[in-house]
Design an enzyme around this catalytic site. Structure first.
Site, PDB file in Angstrom:
ATOM      1  N   GLU A  45       0.865  -1.191   0.000  1.00  0.00           N
ATOM      2  CA  GLU A  45       0.000   0.000   0.000  1.00  0.00           C
ATOM      3  C   GLU A  45       0.893   1.230   0.000  1.00  0.00           C
ATOM      4  O   GLU A  45       1.974   1.220   0.600  1.00  0.00           O
ATOM      5  CB  GLU A  45      -0.893   0.007   1.252  1.00  0.00           C
ATOM      6  CG  GLU A  45      -1.739   1.274   1.347  1.00  0.00           C
ATOM      7  CD  GLU A  45      -2.846   1.215   2.383  1.00  0.00           C
ATOM      8  OE1 GLU A  45      -2.769   0.372   3.293  1.00  0.00           O
ATOM      9  OE2 GLU A  45      -3.789   2.025   2.276  1.00  0.00           O
ATOM     10  N   CYS A 248      -6.623   0.739   2.919  1.00  0.00           N
ATOM     11  CA  CYS A 248      -7.654   1.791   2.926  1.00  0.00           C
ATOM     12  C   CYS A 248      -7.566   2.686   1.699  1.00  0.00           C
ATOM     13  O   CYS A 248      -8.554   3.319   1.320  1.00  0.00           O
ATOM     14  CB  CYS A 248      -7.502   2.647   4.170  1.00  0.00           C
ATOM     15  SG  CYS A 248      -7.911   1.770   5.671  1.00  0.00           S
ATOM     16  N   ASN A 379     -12.018  -3.461   0.611  1.00  0.00           N
ATOM     17  CA  ASN A 379     -11.027  -3.670   1.677  1.00  0.00           C
ATOM     18  C   ASN A 379     -11.663  -3.195   2.975  1.00  0.00           C
ATOM     19  O   ASN A 379     -12.179  -2.083   3.042  1.00  0.00           O
ATOM     20  CB  ASN A 379      -9.777  -2.836   1.410  1.00  0.00           C
ATOM     21  CG  ASN A 379      -8.861  -2.788   2.627  1.00  0.00           C
ATOM     22  OD1 ASN A 379      -8.256  -3.793   2.981  1.00  0.00           O
ATOM     23  ND2 ASN A 379      -8.769  -1.639   3.284  1.00  0.00           N
ATOM     24  N   GLU A 380     -11.618  -4.009   3.993  1.00  0.00           N
ATOM     25  CA  GLU A 380     -12.170  -3.641   5.305  1.00  0.00           C
ATOM     26  C   GLU A 380     -13.521  -2.948   5.157  1.00  0.00           C
ATOM     27  O   GLU A 380     -13.759  -1.888   5.752  1.00  0.00           O
ATOM     28  CB  GLU A 380     -11.181  -2.786   6.094  1.00  0.00           C
ATOM     29  CG  GLU A 380      -9.985  -3.601   6.546  1.00  0.00           C
ATOM     30  CD  GLU A 380      -9.121  -2.938   7.618  1.00  0.00           C
ATOM     31  OE1 GLU A 380      -9.349  -1.771   7.950  1.00  0.00           O
ATOM     32  OE2 GLU A 380      -8.215  -3.631   8.128  1.00  0.00           O
TER      33      GLU A 380
END
Ligand code: AHR
Length: 663
Positions: A45, A248, A379-380
């Site tokens: 990331e 994120c 994602n999440e």
């Protein structure tokens, strides 16, 4: 290293005589589970200056003047202007967003018999620029002018102000379009925090954009490429997959700032820059100059995956912005652009060069498909809104690309209501991989070494441990450390993943990279400064697992006929590598004293008389590697003797031991 070796052999006989061995039995002729070839991988990331100022080797910050503050990172020297008198020499920023939506701003330099050293710009780089003696640096810029009447001087300047590389040239084309000027210079000294000066001499008006400086020693020598030392650290892990671009960052603070892969391919000057969500996310570590130039974009991610032999695992937005931020939702009847991004990405990666997106891939330089097998959606993300959107993605992707496997999130924790709901729903939907995340204490990792022993083996859904890291203080705490306490707990926990390879088919530590001055989140797997990279103890744990993956697991039980998952503070697992015909045993001793392990191997005629033992060890759980002492915790290779299908070894205090023996 030699002295460590001698110490081990000197104490071994005494230790064996004085301590009760812990007995283990391995049944080498009874395969338990296949180990997925993508079992141990990488999570990338752009956090902690991971891409811009990190992996992406560009040395100029804000090269196209598109940051919110267009001159951030630059210093403008205009001595005549500073005196309040403008002799027609000045530097201004022009915005032409009506004409150029993706790269609207440029710099206008107006000269009027300007002498050298009076009118110039200087770039500070990303916490300075890492410059190496005798290395070639490639400078480039776009320029536009109507007359040829100027001279440009570029200088690389050390932190102390010495010129350690310089070049003078004349931009000699004129007209209404932009021209690219390329030149190179050799550095005369090494400096970790250099900067770049550009001086303008002469007369006339010169427009400038995309001012760039790259080292020539990039990964595979690619122009405008990636930092070779950082990619090498990844390649050395022999990762099974690489997940990108986050994290994120995929979701965005709102939907408009989500990661959109189509905007990250093609000519770099047309990739629209965007604020990095980690610019403001962590209040104690604001990074106002953190942007995403997308110089490292989706094509480069696929290329890097291919280079290092890792399966590409792209993750895309599912139409929900980060639920820790706005949680903004794309309505269900407005999901098409999100869905189309996923379908087009699969076509970009896998389809023939005569399809729309395959043609774009080929034009970028890769006619052959990238052979994408899986894709992450969200994602999440969590809640019923996530499931509602996933169902739409699942149906559309299965219809067009039935072999592509979906990777979906079970939230941001490995237990609790959010997790239980998603885990249940995703299994009902028969999602291929359920992405579990845990950032927990070292104790949690030790206590959870049996986590997957009780998972449903009949379920078609497998686990992808997409993000994990033991936290020495607490999640997102600024004082977290990459110490041996966290790494050895992870090492112990990973025996549980390996033992349950039938259930857990992919795992990656997170985050991956951090710059010593540009970080927002700790702990991280690999730390870098502007000149070098350093593996943490956690990195060496990951590397020992991924380079000793094996083909299938075999049963390894202690004298209570149980898997070693904490009894006597020992954790162990064993696999067989079909290709090298070796048994690979991992044993983690999590207590601060020596223990003797006696491992009996049944089901094989004879094991080799000697074996290799790789040990990662330190008596101090607080020990860490640092830029100046990077070898505090690194694996050490030894040779040990076996006897009649038995391996007896002394497990040093707080040690991860990897034994490889030929069968
Ligand atoms: O790894 C850092 C962050 O932790 C990731 O971006 C996110 O997925 C998780 O919350």
């Amino acid at each position: 290293m030699k002295s460590k070796l001698l110490v081990l052999f000197f104490f071994l006989p005494f230790a064996i005589l004085s301590a009760q061995p812990k007995v283990f039995t391995i049944q080498a002729d009874k395969p338990v589970a296949q180990i997925s070839s993508s079992m141990w991988g990488i999570f990338f990331e752009d956090i902690n200056q991971g891409a811009d100022g990190g992996l992406y080797a560009e040395l100029v910050k804000n090269r196209s003047f598109e940051f919110d503050n267009p001159t951030m990172g630059w210093k403008i020297t205009s001595s005549t202007f500073q005196l309040g008198i403008n002799f027609g020499s000045e530097i201004t920023v022009i915005n032409q967003k009506e004409k150029e939506a993706t790269n609207p701003r440029f710099l206008r330099v107006s000269m009027n018999n300007t002498p050298k050293g009076k009118l110039g710009i200087a770039n500070e780089g990303f916490h300075g620029m890492g410059i190496k003696k005798d290395l070639r640096y490639d400078f480039s810029m776009l320029y536009r002018q109507q007359t040829v009447n100027s001279i440009i001087h570029i200088e690389i300047v050390s932190e102390k102000g010495a010129i350690i590389g310089s070049k003078t040239f004349k931009p000699n084309q004129m007209g209404d379009g932009w021209f690219k000027l390329e030149t190179s210079l050799i550095a005369t000294a090494t400096d970790q925090k250099a900067s770049l000066n550009i001086w303008f001499e002469g007369s006339g008006q010169l427009d400038l954009d995309m001012i760039s400086l790259f080292p020539s020693d990039t990964w595979k020598g690619r122009k405008g490429g990636l930092r070779a030392d950082m990619v090498q650290m990844l390649a050395d892990m022999k990762p099974g997959f690489i997940r990108f671009p986050g994290g994120c960052i995929v979701e965005g603070r709102d939907l408009a700032t989500r990661y959109q892969w189509k905007k990250t391919i093609g000519p770099v000057d047309e990739r629209k820059l965007m604020i990095n969500r980690w610019n403001t996310e962590i209040k104690d570590r604001p990074a106002p100059d953190y942007y995403q130039s997308f110089g490292l974009g989706f094509y480069e991610y696929f290329q890097m995956a291919e280079d290092i032999g890792a399966e590409p695992l792209p993750i895309l937005s599912c139409g929900i912005a980060c639920q820790f931020n706005t949680g903004e939702l794309a309505s269900l009847d407005n999901l098409d652009p999100y869905l189309q991004d996923a379908l087009d990405l699969i076509e970009f990666a896998n389809s023939a060069a005569d399809t729309k997106w395959g043609k774009i891939r080929a034009a970028l330089g890769h006619p052959a498909p990238f052979n994408l097998k899986m894709i992450g959606v969200g994602n999440e993300n969590w809640g019923a809104q996530y499931i509602d959107r996933l169902q739409i993605f699942q149906a559309a992707i299965a219809k067009k690309y039935p072999t592509i496997k979906l990777v979906c999130s079970s939230g941001f924790m490995a237990s609790g209501d959010v997790f239980n709901y998603l885990n249940g729903e995703l299994r009902k939907m028969k999602i291929s991989y359920i992405d579990e995340h845990y950032y927990s204490s070292p104790k949690w990792f030790l206590d959870n070494a049996k986590r997957y022993d009780s998972y449903d083996r009949a379920s078609s859904s497998k686990v992808f441990v997409g993000e994990y890291a033991a936290q020495s203080v607490a999640t997102t705490d600024m004082n977290n450390k990459n110490n041996w306490r966290t790494a050895i707990a992870e090492a112990a926990f990973l025996t549980g993943l390996e033992r349950n390879a039938a259930i857990v088919q992919m795992a990656s530590y997170a985050p991956l990279f951090a710059h010593v001055e540009g970080w927002q989140w700790k702990p991280d797997l690999i730390w870098v400064n502007n000149l070098k990279s350093m593996g943490t103890p956690n990195y060496y744990v990951q590397k020992l697992y991924s380079t000793n993956r094996g083909s299938y697991t075999v049963s390894m039980l202690n004298n209570k006929q149980q898997p070693a998952a904490g009894e006597d503070s020992l954790y162990a697992s064993s696999v067989i590598d079909k290709i090298s015909n070796e048994l690979i045993i991992k044993i983690v001793n999590t207590v601060g004293k020596n223990q003797i392990a006696e491992i009996n191997i049944s089901g094989v005629k004879k094991i080799a008389e000697s074996a290799t033992l790789t040990v990662l060890q330190n008596n101090n759980l607080e020990a860490e590697n640092s830029m100046n002492a990077a070898n505090e915790l690194v694996p050490i290779d030894l040779t040990i003797k076996t006897k009649a299908n038995t391996i007896s070894i002394e497990l040093k205090p707080y040690s991860l031991n990897v034994i490889r023996v030929k069968l």
